[in-house]
Design a protein around this motif. Structure first.
Motif, PDB file in Angstrom:
ATOM      1  N   GLY A  98       0.829  -1.195   0.000  1.00 28.32           N
ATOM      2  CA  GLY A  98       0.000   0.000   0.000  1.00 28.32           C
ATOM      3  C   GLY A  98       0.863   1.244   0.000  1.00 28.32           C
ATOM      4  O   GLY A  98       2.070   1.194   0.271  1.00 28.32           O
ATOM      5  N   SER A  99       0.261   2.392  -0.295  1.00 24.29           N
ATOM      6  CA  SER A  99       1.052   3.617  -0.429  1.00 24.29           C
ATOM      7  C   SER A  99       1.712   4.018   0.891  1.00 24.29           C
ATOM      8  O   SER A  99       2.850   4.494   0.895  1.00 24.29           O
ATOM      9  N   ILE A 100       1.026   3.836   2.015  1.00 27.91           N
ATOM     10  CA  ILE A 100       1.635   4.189   3.303  1.00 27.91           C
ATOM     11  C   ILE A 100       2.851   3.311   3.559  1.00 27.91           C
ATOM     12  O   ILE A 100       3.908   3.784   3.972  1.00 27.91           O
ATOM     13  N   ARG A 101       2.712   2.034   3.279  1.00 25.35           N
ATOM     14  CA  ARG A 101       3.835   1.111   3.480  1.00 25.35           C
ATOM     15  C   ARG A 101       5.000   1.463   2.557  1.00 25.35           C
ATOM     16  O   ARG A 101       6.166   1.337   2.931  1.00 25.35           O
TER      17      ARG A 101
ATOM     18  N   GLY B 103     -10.790  20.084   4.197  1.00 22.07           N
ATOM     19  CA  GLY B 103     -10.677  19.929   5.644  1.00 22.07           C
ATOM     20  C   GLY B 103      -9.929  18.689   6.082  1.00 22.07           C
ATOM     21  O   GLY B 103      -9.985  18.312   7.244  1.00 22.07           O
ATOM     22  N   LEU B 104      -9.247  18.044   5.159  1.00 22.90           N
ATOM     23  CA  LEU B 104      -8.531  16.808   5.481  1.00 22.90           C
ATOM     24  C   LEU B 104      -7.095  17.109   5.885  1.00 22.90           C
ATOM     25  O   LEU B 104      -6.543  18.143   5.537  1.00 22.90           O
ATOM     26  N   ARG B 105      -6.504  16.180   6.611  1.00 23.58           N
ATOM     27  CA  ARG B 105      -5.112  16.328   7.054  1.00 23.58           C
ATOM     28  C   ARG B 105      -4.277  15.130   6.659  1.00 23.58           C
ATOM     29  O   ARG B 105      -3.559  14.576   7.466  1.00 23.58           O
ATOM     30  N   GLY B 106      -4.362  14.722   5.450  1.00 25.00           N
ATOM     31  CA  GLY B 106      -3.537  13.622   4.984  1.00 25.00           C
ATOM     32  C   GLY B 106      -4.081  12.257   5.349  1.00 25.00           C
ATOM     33  O   GLY B 106      -5.236  12.115   5.742  1.00 25.00           O
ATOM     34  N   PRO B 107      -3.227  11.251   5.244  1.00 21.91           N
ATOM     35  CA  PRO B 107      -3.687   9.871   5.436  1.00 21.91           C
ATOM     36  C   PRO B 107      -4.040   9.568   6.887  1.00 21.91           C
ATOM     37  O   PRO B 107      -3.567  10.219   7.816  1.00 21.91           O
ATOM     38  N   ASP B 108      -4.922   8.566   7.050  1.00 17.59           N
ATOM     39  CA  ASP B 108      -5.214   8.053   8.384  1.00 17.59           C
ATOM     40  C   ASP B 108      -3.975   7.315   8.883  1.00 17.59           C
ATOM     41  O   ASP B 108      -3.370   6.531   8.156  1.00 17.59           O
ATOM     42  N   LEU B 109      -3.609   7.586  10.102  1.00 18.93           N
ATOM     43  CA  LEU B 109      -2.450   6.932  10.708  1.00 18.93           C
ATOM     44  C   LEU B 109      -2.919   5.932  11.749  1.00 18.93           C
ATOM     45  O   LEU B 109      -4.077   5.950  12.165  1.00 18.93           O
ATOM     46  N   ARG B 110      -2.044   5.100  12.179  1.00 17.67           N
ATOM     47  CA  ARG B 110      -2.324   4.164  13.274  1.00 17.67           C
ATOM     48  C   ARG B 110      -1.509   4.585  14.487  1.00 17.67           C
ATOM     49  O   ARG B 110      -0.486   5.261  14.351  1.00 17.67           O
TER      50      ARG B 110
END
Length: 99
Positions: free
Chosen positions: A14-17, A73-80
């Motif tokens: 995935g893109s985050i990975r 109003g978004l702040r980038g990807p959801d993080l864990r």
């Protein structure tokens, strides 16, 4: 006769990975605090910059407060909570109130 292509041995990343594999934080685009992803010294869930955003579905999503809000109003990807921290990590106990 149709031949089927075998499934890849490893699923695509995935893109985050992919960001983490390059040593870059997916939200801040800053270098990661540690190069060892299997044993990071700090996580986004413990950072003073992390914010919880409640979505319309009622679920809270962890976001990085260093990332400016977009027009939507978004702040980038959801993080864990367990996402490795970047070099901009700030200990909540060491941060002044209101930051």
């Amino acid at each position: 006769m149709t031949t089927s292509t075998p499934a890849p041995i490893h699923p695509p990343r995935g893109s985050i990975r992919q960001f983490l594999d390059r040593g870059v934080h997916p939200a801040t685009l800053a270098p990661l605090l540690d190069s060892d992803l299997s044993n990071p010294s700090a996580f986004c869930g413990g950072c003073a910059h992390s914010v919880l955003k409640q979505h319309h579905d009622g679920q809270d999503r962890l976001k990085c407060g260093l990332r400016p809000r977009s027009k939507r109003g978004l702040r980038g990807p959801d993080l864990r909570d367990t996402t490795p921290a970047c070099v901009k990590y700030a200990d909540p106990a060491a941060s002044p109130p209101g930051t």
